[in-house]
Scaffold this active site. Structure first.
Site, PDB file in Angstrom:
ATOM      1  CB  SER A  15      85.126 207.471 -22.409  1.00  0.00           C
ATOM      2  OG  SER A  15      85.005 206.667 -21.188  1.00  0.00           O
ATOM      3  CG  ASP A  32      71.941 193.878 -20.860  1.00  0.00           C
ATOM      4  OD1 ASP A  32      71.551 194.689 -19.704  1.00  0.00           O
ATOM      5  OD2 ASP A  32      72.054 194.049 -21.502  1.00  0.00           O
ATOM      6  CG  ASN A  89      70.554 191.340 -10.546  1.00  0.00           C
ATOM      7  OD1 ASN A  89      69.361 191.356 -10.750  1.00  0.00           O
ATOM      8  ND2 ASN A  89      70.302 191.546 -11.404  1.00  0.00           N
ATOM      9  CD  GLN A  96      75.919 195.705  -8.380  1.00  0.00           C
ATOM     10  OE1 GLN A  96      75.656 194.839  -7.059  1.00  0.00           O
ATOM     11  NE2 GLN A  96      76.466 196.628  -8.013  1.00  0.00           N
ATOM     12  CB  SER A  97      77.565 190.722 -13.598  1.00  0.00           C
ATOM     13  OG  SER A  97      76.760 191.603 -14.892  1.00  0.00           O
ATOM     14  CB  VAL A  98      78.205 195.892 -14.133  1.00  0.00           C
ATOM     15  CG1 VAL A  98      78.913 197.506 -14.313  1.00  0.00           C
ATOM     16  CG2 VAL A  98      78.515 195.282 -15.697  1.00  0.00           C
ATOM     17  CG  HIS A 102      72.933 198.248 -13.514  1.00  0.00           C
ATOM     18  ND1 HIS A 102      74.387 198.671 -12.731  1.00  0.00           N
ATOM     19  CD2 HIS A 102      73.053 197.100 -14.176  1.00  0.00           C
ATOM     20  CE1 HIS A 102      74.346 196.610 -12.973  1.00  0.00           C
ATOM     21  NE2 HIS A 102      73.560 195.917 -13.840  1.00  0.00           N
ATOM     22  CG  HIS A 104      68.295 195.137 -15.246  1.00  0.00           C
ATOM     23  ND1 HIS A 104      69.284 194.662 -15.884  1.00  0.00           N
ATOM     24  CD2 HIS A 104      69.547 194.460 -13.853  1.00  0.00           C
ATOM     25  CE1 HIS A 104      70.697 193.878 -15.456  1.00  0.00           C
ATOM     26  NE2 HIS A 104      70.918 194.191 -14.230  1.00  0.00           N
TER      27      HIS A 104
HETATM   28  P1  AMP Z   1      73.762 192.749 -13.543  1.00  0.00           P
HETATM   29  O1  AMP Z   1      74.083 191.776 -14.184  1.00  0.00           O
HETATM   30  O2  AMP Z   1      72.762 193.096 -12.442  1.00  0.00           O
HETATM   31  O3  AMP Z   1      74.958 193.519 -12.806  1.00  0.00           O
HETATM   32  O4  AMP Z   1      74.093 193.625 -14.434  1.00  0.00           O
HETATM   33  C1  AMP Z   1      74.112 193.977 -15.651  1.00  0.00           C
HETATM   34  C2  AMP Z   1      74.234 193.773 -17.162  1.00  0.00           C
HETATM   35  O5  AMP Z   1      74.948 195.167 -17.763  1.00  0.00           O
HETATM   36  C3  AMP Z   1      73.855 193.041 -17.957  1.00  0.00           C
HETATM   37  O6  AMP Z   1      72.649 192.862 -18.036  1.00  0.00           O
HETATM   38  C4  AMP Z   1      74.711 193.139 -18.978  1.00  0.00           C
HETATM   39  O7  AMP Z   1      74.138 192.552 -20.678  1.00  0.00           O
HETATM   40  C5  AMP Z   1      74.951 194.829 -19.203  1.00  0.00           C
HETATM   41  N1  AMP Z   1      75.888 195.020 -20.480  1.00  0.00           N
HETATM   42  C6  AMP Z   1      77.248 194.356 -19.821  1.00  0.00           C
HETATM   43  N2  AMP Z   1      78.086 195.706 -20.131  1.00  0.00           N
HETATM   44  C7  AMP Z   1      77.137 196.612 -21.186  1.00  0.00           C
HETATM   45  C8  AMP Z   1      77.614 196.907 -21.977  1.00  0.00           C
HETATM   46  N3  AMP Z   1      79.198 197.358 -22.815  1.00  0.00           N
HETATM   47  N4  AMP Z   1      76.861 197.812 -22.682  1.00  0.00           N
HETATM   48  C9  AMP Z   1      75.033 197.374 -22.544  1.00  0.00           C
HETATM   49  N5  AMP Z   1      75.659 196.677 -21.405  1.00  0.00           N
HETATM   50  C10 AMP Z   1      75.802 196.084 -20.867  1.00  0.00           C
END
Ligand code: AMP
Ligand code: ZN
Length: 116
Positions: A15, A32, A89, A96-98, A102, A104
């Protein structure tokens, strides 16, 4: 967090658009959007698992498939034999930000250690 609110659930559910580079059972690989190396892919389980610390014994097969999927992607992107890095992460202190598990996959340049 609901699937509607989670960025990677939305990407896995198609989506939200992303540059998809491959699929495996229960997994999606995308580019990424802010690459840290010439090749920087994300391997995302379609199931919402917030962090690696939330994975259970029931996720063992999924995690194994993700690592082998990364191996295949690394070969497809010519990262063998030069080398590549597979990173998770886990938690804010690790960057970790998302908040959807996942991996990398990074390569295409010299990767120094420790990563910082
Ligand atoms: P982390 O900091 O380990 O959680 O990694 C999150 C990663 O997601 C980062 O490298 C971001 O650049 C990547 N990211 C965030 N939003 C998107 C998106 N919409 N499409 C592709 N990558 C994304
Ligand atoms: Zn999610």
């Amino acid at each position: 967090m609901s699937a509607q609110e989670c960025l990677f659930c939305r990407i896995a559910g198609r989506s939200l658009p992303a540059e998809v580079v491959g699929e495996a059972e229960g997994l999606l690989a995308i580019k990424d959007r802010n690459p840290q190396a010439p090749t920087h892919l994300l391997i995302i389980p379609t199931e919402h698992i917030p962090t690696l610390a939330d994975a259970t014994d029931g996720h063992t097969a999924l995690l194994g498939r993700a690592v082998q999927f990364a191996n295949r992607l690394a070969r497809q992107h010519q990262l063998v034999p030069s080398g590549y890095r597979l990173v998770i992460n886990c938690g804010a202190g690790a960057g970790q930000s998302v908040w959807h598990l996942h991996f990398h996959l990074l390569g295409g340049r010299l990767l120094r250690w420790p990563p910082g």
